[in-house]
Design a protein around this motif. Structure first.
Motif, mmCIF file in Angstrom:
data_model
loop_
_atom_site.group_PDB
_atom_site.id
_atom_site.type_symbol
_atom_site.label_atom_id
_atom_site.label_comp_id
_atom_site.label_asym_id
_atom_site.label_seq_id
_atom_site.Cartn_x
_atom_site.Cartn_y
_atom_site.Cartn_z
ATOM 1 N N LEU A 379 24.808 101.213 18.036
ATOM 2 C CA LEU A 379 23.860 100.796 16.987
ATOM 3 C C LEU A 379 22.546 100.322 17.602
ATOM 4 C CD1 LEU A 379 26.266 98.933 14.542
ATOM 5 C CD2 LEU A 379 24.851 100.917 13.983
ATOM 6 N N ARG A 380 22.675 99.528 18.681
ATOM 7 C CA ARG A 380 21.470 99.006 19.334
ATOM 8 C C ARG A 380 20.616 100.115 19.911
ATOM 9 N NH1 ARG A 380 23.661 94.283 22.864
ATOM 10 N NH2 ARG A 380 23.809 92.659 21.301
ATOM 11 N N GLU A 381 21.294 101.068 20.582
ATOM 12 C CA GLU A 381 20.543 102.140 21.257
ATOM 13 C C GLU A 381 20.315 103.343 20.360
ATOM 14 O OE1 GLU A 381 22.596 102.968 24.886
ATOM 15 O OE2 GLU A 381 22.360 100.918 25.625
ATOM 16 N N ASN A 382 20.733 103.210 19.080
ATOM 17 C CA ASN A 382 20.533 104.271 18.098
ATOM 18 C C ASN A 382 21.206 105.579 18.521
ATOM 19 O OD1 ASN A 382 19.589 104.748 15.587
ATOM 20 N ND2 ASN A 382 17.572 105.482 16.247
ATOM 21 N N ARG A 383 22.457 105.470 19.012
ATOM 22 C CA ARG A 383 23.189 106.659 19.456
ATOM 23 C C ARG A 383 24.363 106.906 18.508
ATOM 24 N NH1 ARG A 383 24.077 105.138 25.580
ATOM 25 N NH2 ARG A 383 25.324 107.045 25.665
ATOM 26 N N THR A 384 24.162 107.860 17.582
ATOM 27 C CA THR A 384 25.159 108.128 16.541
ATOM 28 C C THR A 384 26.515 108.500 17.146
ATOM 29 O OG1 THR A 384 23.287 109.088 15.368
ATOM 30 C CG2 THR A 384 25.441 109.347 14.339
#
Lengths: 439, 187
Positions: A379-384
């Motif tokens: 979520l933090r690194e925006n990695r689905t």
């Protein structure tokens, strides 16, 4: 290091960068001069190599099947000539290729594959002609030892891709036939220089990727086969250290991999860590382990068993060293995955002392913490992919626990709905963030 | 590596790769040509080996032997079974040794089970390769020729310095190939 794929990508991007004004035309030209012309015909080369290997495999496989048919009408001398003729023919073909400078990848891989297969066919047909008793372990060992020099002489990876599963199968058969598979590690060591060479040349190329995946899979299988298992449950720490080592090595030295497929060590290591942690949440794996349940009998060789402790010590030392390195870099995700090693050690000590319950609770807690770390990092690194992977693992853990502990239908239903909602919310959030970040 | 070195190194490797199956051939050919023939009673079945096509699996008799008191049997090491012919001309184990006897016919065997003075041994020949159509027919033929009152199957094995190579599988006093041929041509 080979940057061919990056250079090709750069050449594809440059016109658009120049057109949009992001890059001055002079700068684009300087970049082209700096990196040289784009590697031409790579796709064609790959297609040729694949076709060459496939063709060699089909021809070799066809010849083996024809031999398996066993022409009883032919005389013994004809059959012995037929056994050696294809091997001799592939030797001549390879020699001609070497002598005339045909050393492209297609030639090396195809001839390597043909010689390897024809060698097996020759040994098998001689065995068939003279009714030699079937000892698959011996057959595989002779075949693999005679194949090994091909890997280095032709600098071909396909024979190595046969060698690795070959020695893995041998380890399993040797454990049954001779009571131990102590020679697996030396046999493995013999192919490692080739792996090192391929990794150094192009760590994210097809050869390194296939070889990496094959090595990881074979080691996961063969480690269990090679262990003498005198001390029950030792595999828990050995496999914990192996998966941790693979993951941290991939994360550290192959961090620039363009995809998870191109980083077999980190990908297989991460998958291994999750699977091992999940298995260790079941009580079956913790029963009767440790020093109160030593195994004896003819199948348990004490001298060979010493190697188990050396493997354990070696793997644990390397993985601990990498774990400490990860801690120094404050790599939270790496630490979360790598924590499997101390968890297995602690769990094993607890279970061996008669505290199986706390060991199981520890593994459940670890897996939950791992899942949360993966999801939050995603979520933090925006990695689905990371978020979905975390939630998928969480679902698996909950499904496993619920079937294990026999919770009520209502509780199971509520938990599934909650996780389903979490999946959707996480994906919607990620999708909005992605849109927000777009120009 | 230069081109000449590569070619020379490959020549050496090719010689070794050809040498292994060649040495297997030479060993067996010498045994077949110079070895002494003995008959062993058999009990064929028909399994499948993915690498080598079909064969008739052989259970060689005698399997159960009496262990001499001075020998400690073990499943981990090979033994040498000295052989002699019985009154029917079939091989029997006359003695069990821990090292190869100086003379006479003998074969290297492994003990796969033992209890007291009894040991069950495994001979270094346990299969007879055949065409995939012939192997099941050979098995059926055995069924008809290996009953309590009619035991007509055996193998002829050539023995030389402990090496053993099967020469033929005999069913109803004929080599198996001829037996099957006769079956096909019979009305």
């Amino acid at each position: 290091m080979n940057h061919n794929s990056y250079i090709r990508w750069l050449y594809q991007e440059l016109p658009e960068l120049v057109r949009s004004g992001t890059l001055a035309p002079e700068a684009a030209e300087k970049l082209k001069t700096h990196y040289g012309p784009p590697p031409a015909g790579a796709g064609r080369r790959v297609a040729l190599t694949v076709c060459g290997i496939l063709g060699a495999t089909l021809i070799g496989g066809g010849i083996i099947l024809l031999f398996a048919h066993n022409w009883s009408a032919l005389s013994r001398s004809t059959r012995t000539v037929l056994a050696l003729a294809p091997l001799l023919a592939t030797h001549i073909l390879t020699l001609w290729a070497l002598a005339t400078g045909r050393t492209s990848r297609v030639w090396r891989e195809s001839t390597g594959m043909l010689v390897t297969l024809m060698l097996a066919a020759a040994i098998a047909l001689v065995g068939q002609t003279y009714h030699i008793p079937g000892n698959l372990a011996n057959f595989l060992l002779v075949w693999m030892l005679l194949t090994l020099p091909l890997i280095y002489l032709l600098e071909a990876t396909v024979p190595a891709l046969i060698y690795l599963p070959g020695i893995t199968a041998w380890a399993g058969l040797a454990q049954v036939e001779y009571g131990h598979a102590v020679w697996f590690l030396p046999l493995l060591a013999l192919v490692l220089p080739h792996l090192a060479l391929v990794l150094r040349r192009d760590p994210y190329g097809s050869r390194a990727t296939f070889l990496g995946w094959m090595l990881v899979i074979c080691l996961f299988v063969a480690t269990g086969e090679s262990l003498e298992k005198i001390l029950p449950g030792l595999w828990i720490i050995v496999y914990g250290a192996l998966a941790t080592g693979f993951y941290l090595a991939g994360r550290r030295w192959m961090a620039a991999a363009p995809s998870t497929w191109r980083n077999p060590f980190a990908s297989a290591g991460a998958l291994g860590i999750v699977v091992i942690a999940l298995l260790l949440t079941y009580d079956e794996f913790w029963n009767n382990v440790g020093w109160r349940h030593w195994r004896t009998g003819w199948a348990y060789n004490w001298r060979v068993g010493t190697l188990d402790y050396l493997i354990l010590a070696g793997l644990s030392a390397v993985s601990t060293w990498m774990l400490l390195h990860t801690a120094r870099r404050r790599d939270v995700l790496g630490l979360a995955f790598g924590a499997l090693l101390p968890v297995t050690v602690l769990g094993y000590l607890l279970a061996s002392s008669g505290f199986e319950g706390p060991a199981i609770i520890l593994c459940n807690a670890y897996l939950l913490a791992l899942v949360l770390t993966i999801t939050v990092t995603g979520l933090r690194e925006n990695r689905t992919g990371l978020v979905n992977g975390g939630l998928l693992t969480l679902s698996t853990l909950i499904v496993a626990r619920f079937f294990d502990e026999e919770f009520s239908f209502v509780m199971r239903g509520c938990a599934f709905i909650a996780i389903g909602i979490a999946f959707l919310i996480a994906n919607v959030l990620m999708s909005r963030r992605g849109k927000g970040a777009a120009p | 590596m230069t081109r000449t070195t590569s070619v020379l190194a490959f020549l050496v490797l090719a010689a070794i790769q050809l040498g292994v199956p060649l040495s297997m051939i030479v060993d067996r050919e010498i045994t077949l040509r110079q070895g002494h023939a003995m008959r062993f009673q058999t009990a064929p079945v028909d399994p499948y080996d993915a690498f080598r096509g079909k064969y008739v699996a052989l259970r060689i008799e005698p399997e159960n032997i009496i262990v001499p008191p001075d020998i400690t049997v073990s499943v981990k090491r090979p033994f040498y079974a000295a052989l002699a012919a019985d009154s029917n001309g079939f091989a029997r184990v006359s003695a069990l040794h821990i090292s190869a006897p100086a003379d006479g016919d003998y074969v290297k065997v492994r003990v796969h089970w033992h209890s007291g003075t009894n040991a069950f041994i495994r001979y270094p020949f346990d299969r007879y390769y055949m065409n995939e159509q012939d192997a099941p027919r050979a098995e059926l033929a055995y069924g008809r020729n290996s009953t309590r009152t009619n035991r007509n199957t055996y193998v002829i094995v050539r023995l030389r310095h402990g090496n053993a190579v099967i020469e033929d599988l005999i069913i109803d006093n004929q080599p198996v190939a001829k037996f099957l041929q006769r079956e096909v041509s019979a009305p």
